[in-house]
Design a protein around this motif. Structure first.
Motif, PDB file in Angstrom:
ATOM      1  N   LYS A 203       0.508  -1.540   0.569  1.00 39.16           N
ATOM      2  CA  LYS A 203      -0.174  -0.371  -0.096  1.00 39.16           C
ATOM      3  C   LYS A 203       0.505   1.354   0.321  1.00 39.16           C
ATOM      4  O   LYS A 203       1.855   1.252   0.709  1.00 39.16           O
ATOM      5  CB  LYS A 203      -0.981   0.130   1.126  1.00 39.16           C
ATOM      6  N   ILE A 204       0.648   2.348  -0.436  1.00 39.30           N
ATOM      7  CA  ILE A 204       0.472   3.558  -0.645  1.00 39.30           C
ATOM      8  C   ILE A 204      -0.032   4.783  -0.333  1.00 39.30           C
ATOM      9  O   ILE A 204      -0.918   4.703   0.041  1.00 39.30           O
ATOM     10  CB  ILE A 204       1.732   3.922  -1.918  1.00 39.30           C
ATOM     11  N   THR A 205       0.613   5.881   1.116  1.00 36.87           N
ATOM     12  CA  THR A 205       0.088   6.971   1.417  1.00 36.87           C
ATOM     13  C   THR A 205       0.827   8.211   1.259  1.00 36.87           C
ATOM     14  O   THR A 205       2.480   7.809   1.328  1.00 36.87           O
ATOM     15  CB  THR A 205      -0.771   6.630   2.728  1.00 36.87           C
ATOM     16  N   TYR A 206       0.318   9.108   1.629  1.00 40.19           N
ATOM     17  CA  TYR A 206       1.055  10.607   1.319  1.00 40.19           C
ATOM     18  C   TYR A 206       0.023  10.970   2.724  1.00 40.19           C
ATOM     19  O   TYR A 206      -1.006  10.942   2.609  1.00 40.19           O
ATOM     20  CB  TYR A 206       0.790  11.885   0.056  1.00 40.19           C
ATOM     21  N   SER A 243      -3.422  10.040   4.265  1.00 39.74           N
ATOM     22  CA  SER A 243      -3.044   9.914   5.669  1.00 39.74           C
ATOM     23  C   SER A 243      -3.166  11.477   5.333  1.00 39.74           C
ATOM     24  O   SER A 243      -3.494  12.645   5.278  1.00 39.74           O
ATOM     25  CB  SER A 243      -1.487   9.646   6.418  1.00 39.74           C
ATOM     26  N   VAL A 244      -3.753  11.763   7.552  1.00 38.87           N
ATOM     27  CA  VAL A 244      -3.866  13.672   7.635  1.00 38.87           C
ATOM     28  C   VAL A 244      -3.494  13.942   9.253  1.00 38.87           C
ATOM     29  O   VAL A 244      -3.413  13.134  10.254  1.00 38.87           O
ATOM     30  CB  VAL A 244      -5.004  14.717   7.253  1.00 38.87           C
ATOM     31  N   PHE A 294      -6.101   9.428   9.837  1.00 39.08           N
ATOM     32  CA  PHE A 294      -5.000  10.283  10.718  1.00 39.08           C
ATOM     33  C   PHE A 294      -3.509   9.833  10.868  1.00 39.08           C
ATOM     34  O   PHE A 294      -2.945   9.094  11.868  1.00 39.08           O
ATOM     35  CB  PHE A 294      -5.481  10.013  12.293  1.00 39.08           C
ATOM     36  N   GLY A 295      -2.697  10.372  10.002  1.00 34.63           N
ATOM     37  CA  GLY A 295      -1.620   9.629   9.865  1.00 34.63           C
ATOM     38  C   GLY A 295      -0.153  10.468  11.443  1.00 34.63           C
ATOM     39  O   GLY A 295       0.779  10.140  11.333  1.00 34.63           O
ATOM     40  N   LEU A 341      -9.672   4.960   8.542  1.00 35.28           N
ATOM     41  CA  LEU A 341      -8.659   3.681   8.653  1.00 35.28           C
ATOM     42  C   LEU A 341      -8.063   3.255  10.040  1.00 35.28           C
ATOM     43  O   LEU A 341      -8.179   3.043  10.213  1.00 35.28           O
ATOM     44  CB  LEU A 341      -7.987   3.661   7.746  1.00 35.28           C
ATOM     45  N   GLY A 342      -7.886   4.550  11.064  1.00 34.56           N
ATOM     46  CA  GLY A 342      -7.622   4.690  12.300  1.00 34.56           C
ATOM     47  C   GLY A 342      -6.934   5.764  12.411  1.00 34.56           C
ATOM     48  O   GLY A 342      -7.380   6.960  12.218  1.00 34.56           O
ATOM     49  N   PHE A 343      -5.611   5.589  13.411  1.00 37.00           N
ATOM     50  CA  PHE A 343      -4.861   7.441  14.102  1.00 37.00           C
ATOM     51  C   PHE A 343      -3.765   6.282  13.865  1.00 37.00           C
ATOM     52  O   PHE A 343      -3.214   5.245  15.220  1.00 37.00           O
ATOM     53  CB  PHE A 343      -5.513   7.627  15.303  1.00 37.00           C
ATOM     54  N   SER A 344      -2.801   7.393  14.204  1.00 36.30           N
ATOM     55  CA  SER A 344      -1.295   7.172  14.136  1.00 36.30           C
ATOM     56  C   SER A 344      -0.788   7.828  15.963  1.00 36.30           C
ATOM     57  O   SER A 344      -1.090   9.952  14.949  1.00 36.30           O
ATOM     58  CB  SER A 344       0.156   6.396  13.619  1.00 36.30           C
TER      59      SER A 344
END
Length: 372
Positions: A203-206, A243-244, A294-295, A341-344
């Motif tokens: 998977k890829i994200t920004y 991701s935000v 929430f990246g 999707l969740g959080f970090s």
């Protein structure tokens, strides 16, 4: 008869040797399968399945993380994912060149091996470390974008994919984070996404940075509005999830109840902006048909944590409860949303006097019970 005896013995030896090899192979195969089953069992234990789908419950590592603290924090917070940074040394805010820090890369590999054994997902992030960490990536403005993107693809992403992402099968690669000044270079970023997709099957994200809107802003529907620009960024359509970094300014109060913070997520109070953060995030996800993550989700352990969450020292007054209330508000608003999707959690892996974002014990209880 006696002349044939050596031949018979030779045949018996061959048969015995063949049986021995088969037995050893069977034992080895069984051992490998047991190990795989064990690892898969560990992985299954770490998956977080809710009535609203599978969720990521992650932590962002401080660049100076320690192995011991990281593994301890995973258990303390009940995480199933870790955002692992690899330091990318950049000499200045206008530089076109950059290099992977070899010590940081080696350390990341050592940690990822431990995380993989425990069934923990890994989001691999090339972490911009500008002028030895003194400057922020949000202010980075390369003098030559063509050169910068070439170096980012060939000098950073390519070796990270080849040396880490592919051999250790990381869950996702973050292709960039918080590059506010040139995030709108759609062509370049689309090429980056295509490059990574062609070379990596995960998977890829920004990770895009937070923004604000205000109901009194006459330009809120124009192409110059930050949210509108983000909403229409075609890069987001090329990602597996968006991701935000969620440092949204919520209130203008030193301390807040959870109820007030929940209300502010639907209409911010600071400067009477009345920004509906919940709806804006939901629309961002809906427009591109991508889950939103929430990246970075973090609040300093201080008064005014909800005023300027991006500031590690918004006040000199320490306040563990205010940090915990902020986490609880996000939990109540977003926990059950299928598009989230969740959080970090920002940030884990190191706890000392300078780590104002490290989750307090009150916050840790809320985070651990998220999705429980």
């Amino acid at each position: 008869m006696f002349n044939r005896l050596p031949t018979v013995l030779k045949r018996h030896k061959v048969i015995l040797l063949s049986l021995t090899i088969t037995l050893i192979a069977a034992i080895f195969t069984k051992a490998v399968l047991v190990d795989i089953v064990y690892v898969n069992h560990q992985f299954e234990k770490k998956r977080i399945i809710t009535p609203w789908g599978e969720k990521l419950k992650s932590g962002n590592l401080s660049v100076d993380y320690t192995m011991e603290q990281t593994l301890s924090d995973i258990e303390r917070l009940g995480l199933n994912t870790v955002n692992v940074p690899v330091e990318i040394d950049i000499p200045s805010l206008t530089a076109n060149s950059m290099s992977i820090n070899p010590e940081s890369k080696t350390k990341a590999i050592q940690l990822i091996k431990k995380l993989r054994y425990r069934g923990i997902n890994v989001i691999l992030e090339p972490f911009p470390f500008i002028q030895k960490g003194e400057l922020y990536e949000t202010n980075l403005q390369p003098a030559d974008l063509n050169e910068w993107f070439r170096n980012w693809k060939q000098g950073v992403l390519s070796p990270l994919i080849l040396d880490i992402a592919k051999p250790y099968k990381v869950y996702a690669v973050c292709i960039g984070s918080n590059f506010d000044q040139f995030e709108n270079q759609y062509g370049y970023w689309s090429e980056v996404a295509d490059f990574v997709r062609a070379n990596y099957k995960g998977k890829i994200t920004y990770r895009t940075n937070w923004w604000y809107t205000a109901e009194w802003n006459s330009n809120k529907d124009s192409k110059d509005d930050t949210y509108t620009v983000k909403l229409n960024n075609p890069l987001l359509g090329k990602l597996d999830f968006i991701s935000v970094a969620a440092y949204f300014e919520l209130t203008d109060k030193d301390t807040n109840s959870v109820a007030n913070l929940v209300s502010a997520l639907h209409g911010t109070q600071i400067f009477k902006r009345n920004q509906d953060i919940y709806s804006e995030l939901k629309n961002l996800s809906s427009k591109w048909h991508k889950p939103l993550f929430f990246g970075e989700l973090g609040f300093p352990k201080r008064n005014q944590a909800s005023v300027h969450p991006w500031n590690p020292v918004p006040s000199n007054l320490e306040n563990d409860l205010e940090q915990a209330n902020c986490f609880q508000a996000y939990k109540e608003v977003f926990e059950k949303e299928t598009w989230n999707l969740g959080f970090s959690v920002f940030a884990i892996g190191k706890d000392d006097a300078t780590k104002n974002y490290y989750p307090s014990n009150l916050s840790a209880e809320i985070i651990k019970n998220w999705y429980s």
